[in-house]
Design an enzyme around this catalytic site. Structure first.
Site, PDB file in Angstrom:
ATOM      1  CE  LYS A 150      -5.910  -2.619   7.798  1.00 51.28           C
ATOM      2  NZ  LYS A 150      -4.577  -3.018   7.449  1.00 51.28           N
TER       3      LYS A 150
ATOM      4  CG  ASP B 172      -0.291  -1.403   0.023  1.00 55.00           C
ATOM      5  OD1 ASP B 172       0.705  -0.808  -0.454  1.00 55.00           O
ATOM      6  OD2 ASP B 172      -0.933  -0.968   0.981  1.00 55.00           O
TER       7      ASP B 172
ATOM      8  CG  LEU C  98      -3.034  -3.470  17.555  1.00 56.86           C
ATOM      9  CD1 LEU C  98      -3.241  -4.765  16.809  1.00 56.86           C
ATOM     10  CD2 LEU C  98      -1.970  -3.633  18.626  1.00 56.86           C
TER      11      LEU C  98
ATOM     12  CB  VAL D 227      -5.135  -2.495  12.996  1.00 60.86           C
ATOM     13  CG1 VAL D 227      -5.137  -3.972  13.328  1.00 60.86           C
ATOM     14  CG2 VAL D 227      -4.951  -2.277  11.517  1.00 60.86           C
TER      15      VAL D 227
ATOM     16  N   GLY E 160      -3.782   2.777   9.152  1.00 62.70           N
ATOM     17  CA  GLY E 160      -3.122   2.676   7.856  1.00 62.70           C
ATOM     18  C   GLY E 160      -4.022   3.189   6.775  1.00 62.70           C
ATOM     19  N   GLY E 161      -3.576   2.989   5.566  1.00 68.78           N
ATOM     20  CA  GLY E 161      -4.331   3.468   4.418  1.00 68.78           C
ATOM     21  C   GLY E 161      -5.725   2.902   4.371  1.00 68.78           C
ATOM     22  CG  PHE E 162      -6.388  -0.589   3.007  1.00 69.06           C
ATOM     23  CD1 PHE E 162      -6.882   0.082   1.907  1.00 69.06           C
ATOM     24  CD2 PHE E 162      -5.298  -1.404   2.857  1.00 69.06           C
ATOM     25  CE1 PHE E 162      -6.294  -0.063   0.660  1.00 69.06           C
ATOM     26  CE2 PHE E 162      -4.703  -1.557   1.617  1.00 69.06           C
ATOM     27  CZ  PHE E 162      -5.188  -0.890   0.510  1.00 69.06           C
TER      28      PHE E 162
END
Ligand SMILES: *[C@@H]1O[C@H](CO)[C@@H](O)[C@H](O)[C@H]1NC(C)=O
Ligand SMILES: *[C@@H]1O[C@H](CO)[C@@H](O)[C@H](O)[C@H]1NC(C)=O
Ligand SMILES: *[C@@H]1O[C@H](CO)[C@@H](O)[C@H](O)[C@H]1NC(C)=O
Ligand SMILES: *[C@@H]1O[C@H](CO)[C@@H](O)[C@H](O)[C@H]1NC(C)=O
Ligand SMILES: *[C@@H]1O[C@H](CO)[C@@H](O)[C@H](O)[C@H]1NC(C)=O
Ligand SMILES: *[C@@H]1O[C@H](CO)[C@@H](O)[C@H](O)[C@H]1NC(C)=O
Ligand SMILES: *[C@@H]1O[C@H](CO)[C@@H](O)[C@H](O)[C@H]1NC(C)=O
Ligand SMILES: *[C@H]1O[C@@H](CO)[C@H](O)[C@@H](O)[C@@H]1NC(C)=O
Length: 668
Positions: A387, A483, A364, A372, A367-369
């Site tokens: 995630k 965040d 999907l 997903v 991102g920073g983490f």
């Protein structure tokens, strides 16, 4: 079986008729006109040459000894002669029937010698017969002479050119000569037209039926593997044959065999015979065993096969273990004991299946983490977003899992529900409810998504405010999001805004190297004091929420270097508009006039208040929600009292600007 069982009456009649005919027209034959051997232990056969009865009871006509290059012969005859003909002057030939089970075990498959023959001879001793192609039946000077009175059905495994053999695997009928009168390649018919080849020297047990009708002068010869114990309907050989000149009144019946140069063991395992009647059936279960594989010689013979087979097996095992290993690798997770103490834990296998192996197609976003993936839980069919947070360190994992699993207890309609978690090595997998409409930033900045109406924007902002309030105030612990930004606001099917990724920022801190503690967050949303204190506070979240308010109202990112200098920071620009008394100039141009002035003004002003440099100058979330809901008025706030970093000379001087912020008035 079915064929026999279907007409029991008819077959009974045939049998009775047959018996009657035999007794009416044929005088009683000599004693022993019918016999059966289910194995030969204790039998009274006349054995000559190399023939013996083995300890297990098998009749072995030849052994695989290679001492004599001229080869060996072996004979086994029923000890007493049988009457095959009526006495002179009638001379009528009797019918006979025989069945036996045999096996040819060769040193080299398809290269044995020389075969064996079911034999009817005037004598049970054939001392002048020679080995090799003569099959122990005849010799060169006697071959072909009518005076021999030898009838044989040969099972020949050598293609003897001198005796005009068609091949090295055939069944033939010999009359006074080892040059066959007719032959057929060894085979059996599975039905009227389909035949199945048989390898005579495969070492497997084969069954043979030989039936001669003395009245019509017709012979049928049938063979089949023992795995096919019923006599095939169609014989391999079915020919008319007049044996009356050959047969004498009394003849011996038995087997003859020979070897030459290459050696075979020829075994007869069971045998039955009858004059003027069907040979009694053999009890196949009582047949003796015989050595199928010659340990020493067969290994070398089989070497090419075994090595190929071995290679195949090794490859197959390797592939299988690789697949198993890969499967194990795919699903394996070492679940530490502590993990079991925390709720909402998912087995890795389930998440792997849910995301179809974390396929790129299911991705999907990144991102920073982490990444997903979309997934469907196989157990319940629930659509989820998984995630995958790769932290690069397992330290701090335990604390985080403790936190995350407790965050699983957080429930609010404006928070993306955390369904569970899973740790696998250094990876942490978080399972969230799937949000169909994706993230807010795509609606704000992706032209293809169409314009996001003001009411929707306002509803989303109010929702996120209430979700953030819940995190800050509504739970037993204060949860700082750290965040907040448009891309962390997800939208459900009714376009309700839901905060995602709460708690993750903190995890990232835990895992990161303590020496290089970094400030997490996103530039433009990060409260200025963070770079100094590094401490996550609720007021820092309020700062980020302020940036989100402005972003949504203005339809632009908090920082945009493509804009003119005074417009780079959205907060600076909105403040400028406010100070010049035209705050609504900052509203997203794409909305035109399609927005509620009061609401837009409220959002923009609140955005500014939240964006103030001094944390204590910002409203708290309780106030933010009150303002957004119209439960409290912002009239106490004057634009004059707002101080932002731009007032003190830009971003770089933020640190210097901070101490002077104490002149700001408190919001309350
Ligand atoms: C095979 O048979 C021949 C002839 O009877 C005999 O001399 C020889 O010893 C036998 N060999 C084996 C291995 O039994
Ligand atoms: C075995 O055969 C001989 C003839 O070769 C016969 O005299 C003897 O009675 C037979 N013995 C048995 C037990 O059948
Ligand atoms: C039967 O055979 C004998 C000699 O074996 C012969 O002399 C006689 O003619 C034969 N009888 C018939 C009817 O062929
Ligand atoms: C072949 O067999 C016949 C009769 O059995 C015998 O007289 C003759 O000597 C044999 N010949 C050889 C070459 O063994
Ligand atoms: C078996 O069938 C094949 C063809 O299907 C034929 O060539 C061969 O001669 C047959 N063998 C016998 C013994 O009938
Ligand atoms: C030989 O087989 C045929 C069928 O293929 C059958 O009609 C005949 O009766 C058989 N003869 C003997 C003697 O078994
Ligand atoms: C949001 O998702 C729902 C369900 O997929 C869809 O019907 C709706 O049109 C979407 N809204 C927007 C604005 O795309
Ligand atoms: C086989 O049958 C005998 C008697 O019927 C003949 O005398 C032989 O000539 C015949 N041999 C061959 C090879 O057909």
């Amino acid at each position: 079986m079915a064929g026999i069982g279907r007409f029991p009456f008819a077959s009974t009649i045939i049998i009775i008729a047959h018996l009657l005919l035999s007794h009416l027209f044929v005088p009683a034959t000599s004693a022993g006109s019918s016999f059966v051997f289910n194995g030969f232990r204790g039998s009274n056969l006349t054995l000559t040459g190399s023939a013996i009865v083995t300890g297990l009871g098998a009749l072995r006509l030849t052994n695989n000894s290679n001492l004599l290059s001229s080869g060996y012969t072996g004979h086994a005859f029923y000890p007493m002669p049988l009457r095959f003909k009526e006495p002179s002057p009638v001379n009528r030939t009797f019918s006979f029937s025989s069945r036996f089970v045999f096996a040819i075990v060769s040193e080299q498959q398809n290269f044995g010698g020389c075969g064996f023959a079911f034999t009817i001879a005037p004598s049970s001793d054939l001392p002048t017969a020679v080995a090799g192609n003569f099959m122990g039946l005849l010799n060169k000077s006697t071959d072909g002479k009518p005076s021999n009175h030898i009838f044989a059905v040969e099972f020949d495994t050598v293609e003897g050119a001198s005796v005009k053999d068609p091949d090295d695997n055939h069944v033939g009928v010999d009359i006074n000569s080892v040059t066959s009168n007719f032959t057929e390649p060894a085979a059996y018919y599975t039905d009227e037209s389909t035949n199945q080849t048989i390898n005579l020297q495969s070492g497997e047990s084969l069954q043979a039926w030989i039936d001669y009708d003395g009245v019509s002068g017709f012979i049928n010869i049938t063979i089949a593997p023992l795995s096919h114990p019923l006599r095939p309907h169609r014989p391999l050989i079915s020919r008319s044959l007049n044996l009356s000149p050959l047969l004498q009144e009394f003849m011996y019946v038995g087997f003859s065999s020979s070897t030459k140069k290459v050696f075979s063991e020829h075994y007869i395992l069971g045998w039955s015979f009858a004059i003027n009647g069907d040979a009694p059936p053999l009890d196949l279960s009582k047949l003796p065993r015989y050595p199928k594989i010659k340990q020493t010689s067969k290994t070398s013979r089989l070497l090419p096969y075994t090595s190929t087979l071995g290679l195949f097996l090794v490859t197959a095992i390797a592939i299988a273990s690789f697949l198993l290993y890969r499967r194990w690798r795919l699903y394996s997770e070492t679940v530490e004991e502590w993990e079991l103490n925390y709720p909402h834990r998912f087995p890795y296998k389930e998440l792997y299946r849910a995301t179809k192996g974390f396929r790129e197609k299911e991705l999907l976003g990144r991102g920073g983490f982490g990444s997903v993936y979309k997934g469907v839980l196989p157990s319940c069919g629930l659509e989820v977003a998984v995630k995958k947070v790769t932290n690069g360190a397992t330290q701090g994992m335990r604390e985080f899992v403790a936190e995350i699993s407790s965050l699983g207890r957080l429930r609010h309609r404006n928070l993306v529900q955390l369904q569970g978690w899973c740790r696998r090595g250094e990876d942490l997998l978080l399972v969230y409810d799937f949000m169909v409409n994706g993230s807010l930033d795509t609606f704000l900045f992706d032209q293809q998504k169409g314009l996001l109406a003001w009411e929707v924007r306002f509803k989303i902002l109010k929702g996120i405010a209430s979700g953030l309030l819940y995190l800050h105030e509504g739970w037993e612990q204060v949860v700082v999001h750290r965040d907040i930004k448009a891309s962390n606001v997800l939208l459900d099917a009714e376009m309700n805004g839901k905060l995602s990724d709460f708690g993750l920022a903190k995890f990232y801190d835990h895992g990161s190297n303590p020496q290089t503690t970094r400030v997490v967050g996103t530039l433009g949303y990060m409260a200025p004091e963070l770079s100094q204190t590094g401490k996550a506070t609720t007021s820092a979240d309020v700062f980020s929420f302020g940036a989100l308010l402005l972003e949504v109202a203005c339809g632009r990112q908090p920082m945009d270097y493509k804009k003119s200098e005074e417009e780079v920071m959205v907060a600076d620009w909105v403040l400028m508009c406010w100070r010049s008394g035209r705050i609504l100039n900052a509203v997203d141009k794409r909305l035109g006039m399609n927005y509620v002035r009061e609401e837009a003004e409220l959002v923009l002003k609140l955005g500014i208040l939240c964006s103030q440099t001094a944390p204590q100058a910002r409203p708290n979330m309780v106030q933010v929600v009150q303002f957004l809901n119209g439960d409290a008025s912002m009239e106490n706030f004057a634009v004059e009292s707002v101080v932002m970093k731009s007032d003190c000379g830009g971003f770089e001087q933020l640190a210097l600007a901070y101490p002077s912020s104490d002149r700001l008035s408190s919001s309350s």
